[in-house]
Design a protein around this motif. Structure first.
Motif, PDB file in Angstrom:
ATOM      1  N   ILE A  51      -2.511  11.098   3.503  1.00 46.37           N
ATOM      2  CA  ILE A  51      -3.022  12.337   4.123  1.00 46.37           C
ATOM      3  C   ILE A  51      -2.933  13.517   3.142  1.00 46.37           C
ATOM      4  O   ILE A  51      -3.852  14.343   3.023  1.00 46.37           O
ATOM      5  N   LEU A  52      -1.778  13.551   2.403  1.00 47.92           N
ATOM      6  CA  LEU A  52      -1.608  14.646   1.453  1.00 47.92           C
ATOM      7  C   LEU A  52      -2.667  14.598   0.369  1.00 47.92           C
ATOM      8  O   LEU A  52      -3.257  15.617  -0.017  1.00 47.92           O
ATOM      9  N   VAL A  53      -2.922  13.384  -0.119  1.00 47.46           N
ATOM     10  CA  VAL A  53      -3.951  13.249  -1.174  1.00 47.46           C
ATOM     11  C   VAL A  53      -5.312  13.666  -0.634  1.00 47.46           C
ATOM     12  O   VAL A  53      -6.117  14.366  -1.310  1.00 47.46           O
ATOM     13  N   ALA A  54      -5.600  13.277   0.621  1.00 43.70           N
ATOM     14  CA  ALA A  54      -6.908  13.639   1.214  1.00 43.70           C
ATOM     15  C   ALA A  54      -7.056  15.153   1.352  1.00 43.70           C
ATOM     16  O   ALA A  54      -8.128  15.743   1.104  1.00 43.70           O
ATOM     17  N   GLY A 103       0.826  -1.230   0.000  1.00 39.28           N
ATOM     18  CA  GLY A 103       0.000   0.000   0.000  1.00 39.28           C
ATOM     19  C   GLY A 103       0.855   1.273   0.000  1.00 39.28           C
ATOM     20  O   GLY A 103       2.077   1.214   0.045  1.00 39.28           O
ATOM     21  N   TRP A 104       0.122   2.523  -0.063  1.00 36.74           N
ATOM     22  CA  TRP A 104       0.866   3.770  -0.040  1.00 36.74           C
ATOM     23  C   TRP A 104       1.275   4.087   1.388  1.00 36.74           C
ATOM     24  O   TRP A 104       0.558   3.771   2.341  1.00 36.74           O
ATOM     25  N   PRO A 105       2.308   4.853   1.537  1.00 36.13           N
ATOM     26  CA  PRO A 105       2.686   5.273   2.890  1.00 36.13           C
ATOM     27  C   PRO A 105       1.631   6.240   3.469  1.00 36.13           C
ATOM     28  O   PRO A 105       0.926   6.944   2.739  1.00 36.13           O
TER      29      PRO A 105
END
Length: 365
Positions: free
Chosen positions: A347-350, A340-342
């Motif tokens: 959080i940044l994408v959200a 999965g992504w870190p």
């Protein structure tokens, strides 16, 4: 080249005080033969000459495959200072004398041949003859049969049983001679030959004669307490063998087996019973060879790898295991963890999506 009668004398097979035995060739029958020739110095002795011819008559009279056969008798003409020489012709036995096998045989085969020799002597006894000079050199091995057969030969000292009860000239080999045979006035019977068979059987098994440390006089005077050294245990034979050999060599004839046949059959019966091949299976040389199959290898090992890459420890599969019967158990395929992504990236994408959504909402107002 030596010649006697029509026979070509090739080589000496054996020689004694009174005669010489030659291996010879019969050109008429085109076969090897054995020719016994009376010695020069005894050829003029009427008594010795008569005994020599008596031996030929006895051998000729006994028609048995266990006794050497005589088929011709003759006298060579005198020549120079040599007198005429009586001779007789016998079958040539290819295997030679039993002497060459003394101490050289497996114990069970030595017992079997000793029993064979006893049966050959029994033939003489049934013909009313006592041999009086039984020893390994007077038994011949017939290799034309399998298993080997034993024949008795050399009746030069033989005597009719009817003539053996009174005065007799002592003759024979001291090491094999029964005590009563050495007594010129005591008389003897076929049990004197049983004594000699005991000595021959012991020597065939042990490779040496019993009572080797005793002189001829001590042998004759030996008491029943002086017994042959036991040999059965060392040879892996039952103790009954020692008991039978000691009985055969008993100084008292009444303590011996009744006759040669009894001695031979008792000797053979003392051997352990042979293994039942129906249960134990065929002998090793008849068994089919066992082919050891190579256990199956994993498919990965059978394929040729032509593209190589470094594999991390986490990606390596556990080694296959092998059971006792050679079956290879492959390990179950390992389940690799999902990548999965870190968390910071999530959080940044959200945050970005939230900002975009807020901007779109403000624009629509």
């Amino acid at each position: 080249m030596k010649q006697i009668g029509r026979y070509r004398l090739d080589r000496v097979l054996g020689a004694g005080a009174f005669a010489t035995v030659w291996k010879a060739y019969d050109p008429d029958l085109d076969v090897p033969v054995a020719v016994k020739v009376l010695a020069d110095n005894w050829a003029v002795n009427a008594d010795v000459r008569e005994r020599f011819l008596t031996e030929a008559r006895l051998l000729r009279r006994i028609q048995s495959p266990r006794v050497v056969r005589v088929y011709d008798v003759g006298v060579s003409p005198p020549g120079g200072d040599r007198p005429e020489q009586p001779y007789f012709v016998m079958d040539f036995i290819e295997g030679g004398a039993l002497t060459g096998l003394v101490g050289q045989l497996p114990a069970d085969e030595a017992v079997r041949l000793a029993a064979e020799a006893s049966e050959a002597v029994q033939v003489l006894h049934e013909a009313g003859i006592v041999h009086r000079d039984l020893k390994p050199g007077n038994f011949l091995i017939d290799t034309r049969h399998a298993p080997l057969h034993v024949l008795v030969a050399d009746l030069g000292s033989a005597k009719k049983l009817a003539d053996a009860s009174g005065y007799t000239v002592t003759t024979g080999s001291p090491a094999y001679m029964a005590p009563e045979q050495a007594d010129q006035f005591g008389g003897f019977d076929s049990r004197a030959d049983v004594y000699a068979l005991g000595v021959v059987s012991y020597e065939l098994l042990a490779g040496r004669r019993p009572f080797a440390g005793l002189t001829a006089g001590e042998l004759v005077r030996r008491s029943r307490d002086v017994r042959p050294e036991p040999i059965a245990a060392r040879l892996g034979l039952p103790p009954q063998i020692d008991q039978l050999l000691a009985a055969a060599m008993d100084p008292d004839p009444d303590g011996r087996p009744a006759d040669a046949h009894t001695f031979g059959t008792t000797l053979r019966a003392a051997l352990p019973a042979e293994t039942d091949t129906a249960v134990a299976g065929p002998p090793a040389w008849q068994q089919e060879p066992t082919v050891l199959q190579t256990p199956p290898q994993p498919r990965e090992a059978q394929q040729q790898t032509w593209l190589r890459r470094e594999v991390s420890a986490d990606d390596r599969l556990p080694a296959p295991t092998r059971t006792e019967d050679g079956t290879v158990l492959l390990p179950p395929p390992a389940s690799k963890p999902r990548r999965g992504w870190p968390a910071p990236a999530v959080i940044l994408v959200a945050v970005v999506l939230f900002v975009l959504a807020a901007a779109v909402a403000w624009t629509l107002k």
